[in-house]
Design a protein around this motif. Structure first.
Motif: not given
Ligand code: F0G
Length: 352
Positions: A87, A188-189, A191, A319
């Motif tokens: 993020t 953080n849920a 997505n 992701t």
């Molecule tokens: N995969 C990756 C590579 C992420 O960076 C994150 C979340 C998730 C999965 C989970 O997604 O939070 O929507 O459930 N990264 C956040 C960040 C928390 O600060 O970059 P989520």
């Protein structure tokens, strides 16, 4: 006309925004890659939604083009987020592109993959490391943005979810309908919440006919939703999902329950195994947290979960890009050999 980025492409499904305020790096439209190897292993038709190919290397760009554009529309001067890395990388890049906004990011010291830290720094965000974890960082950011003229760009910002829901649209546009299953890492849920919203809205708009079962996966040491309570000291090598108190906890449970899916956990060993399988046998390099979706699918497959669903379509969201976290890649694989600089030495090493 050539592709103009997420907001232009899916505008009629998004909150209205003036053209001059759109901040875009031509994000999204990411590939949905069929994996022969994973299909063979599971008996399913496995597709990988490779979000690592976004401009800053993660799915966060979907939400960030919306959040930063709306912040520009509100004439915000400063945006702020807490982050496990992606993020912050995305917020920093989109704030830079806006030309009008500064970005402040709060990150947990020592638990950010190297590539992500480099991104936030080179885009000239103000990077503040705290002696605490992501959950502590988010609490601070919420308090600051509640009380000061600073725009929050974590996924608590509803425009982030609006942007991220478009990943489900893209999947349906390619497959012609929603898949039967959708596997996704959960931190953080935000997505899983966004995908479920997207699948529902696309179906309501008549663009797809069915809804997938949402299969969410948390890391074993950071699995508050699975255990049903906050984890005070979350631990996992998949630092992107090292989160003990997800902001969108309730919405994730809704996605799970309304879709008839599940949220389960995968161990760090299972994550690394999937991470290596993806790279070695499908040619896709994602970061460890991303591999949680595939690890979860493989775990369920071993338990016989898919035995009545042979041939069904499953999409696994990957992701973030593997290059975000080079240290983990190098750590989990055999080191390269070093030989004398002669052809003989090289031939001997190859076994020719
Ligand atoms: N995969 C990756 C590579 C992420 O960076 C994150 C979340 C998730 C999965 C989970 O997604 O939070 O929507 O459930 N990264 C956040 C960040 C928390 O600060 O970059 P989520």
């Amino acid at each position: 006309m050539s592709y103009q980025g997420l907001i232009h492409h899916y505008r009629k499904y998004l909150p209205p925004i003036k053209d001059e305020n759109i901040v875009t790096l031509l994000e999204c439209n990411t590939p949905l890659i069929h994996s022969e190897d994973l299909s063979q292993r599971t008996g399913l038709k496995v597709y990988l939604k490779y979000e690592g190919l976004n401009p800053t290397g993660s799915f966060k760009d979907r939400g960030m083009t919306m959040a930063i554009s709306m912040a520009k529309e509100k004439q915000a001067k400063v945006v702020m987020c807490a982050s496990t890395g992606n993020t912050s990388a995305s917020a920093a890049a989109y704030a830079a592109k806006s030309g009008t906004m500064k970005c402040v990011v709060i990150i947990p010291e020592g638990n950010i993959a190297l590539g992500k830290l480099a991104q936030a720094m080179i885009h000239q965000a103000k990077v503040i490391q705290i002696r605490g974890n992501f959950d502590d960082a988010l609490n601070i950011v919420k308090e600051v943005t509640d009380n000061h003229p600073v725009e929050l760009v974590n996924s608590l910002n509803p425009y982030r979810i609006e942007g991220q829901k478009t990943a489900a649209f893209e999947v349906c546009d390619v497959l012609g309908d929603a898949p039967v299953f959708h596997a996704i890492p959960v931190g953080n849920a935000g997505n899983i919440t966004a995908y479920w919203k997207g699948y529902n809205e696309y179906k309501a708009a008549g663009q797809s006919q069915s809804l997938p079962k949402m299969l969410g996966f948390q890391a074993a040491g950071a699995a508050p939703i699975v255990h049903g309570h906050v984890i005070d000291k979350p631990e996992t090598l998949a630092t992107a999902i090292r989160i003990g108190n997800p902001a969108s906890w309730k919405q994730a449970e809704t996605a799970r329950d309304d879709s008839g899916g599940l949220i389960d956990l995968v161990t760090d060993d299972e994550i690394i195994e999937a991470y290596k399988i993806l790279a070695a046998h499908t040619g896709v390099f994602c970061e460890p947290a991303s591999a949680a979706s595939v690890a979860g699918m493989l775990k369920l497959n071993q338990q016989g979960f898919f035995k009545d669903s042979q041939g069904a379509t499953i999409v696994c969201t990957l992701t973030g890009h593997g290059l975000k976290d080079p240290n983990n890649a190098i750590k989990v694989i055999d080191q390269p050999v070093t030989v004398d600089s002669t052809m003989d030495a090289v031939l001997k090493e190859i076994g020719l």
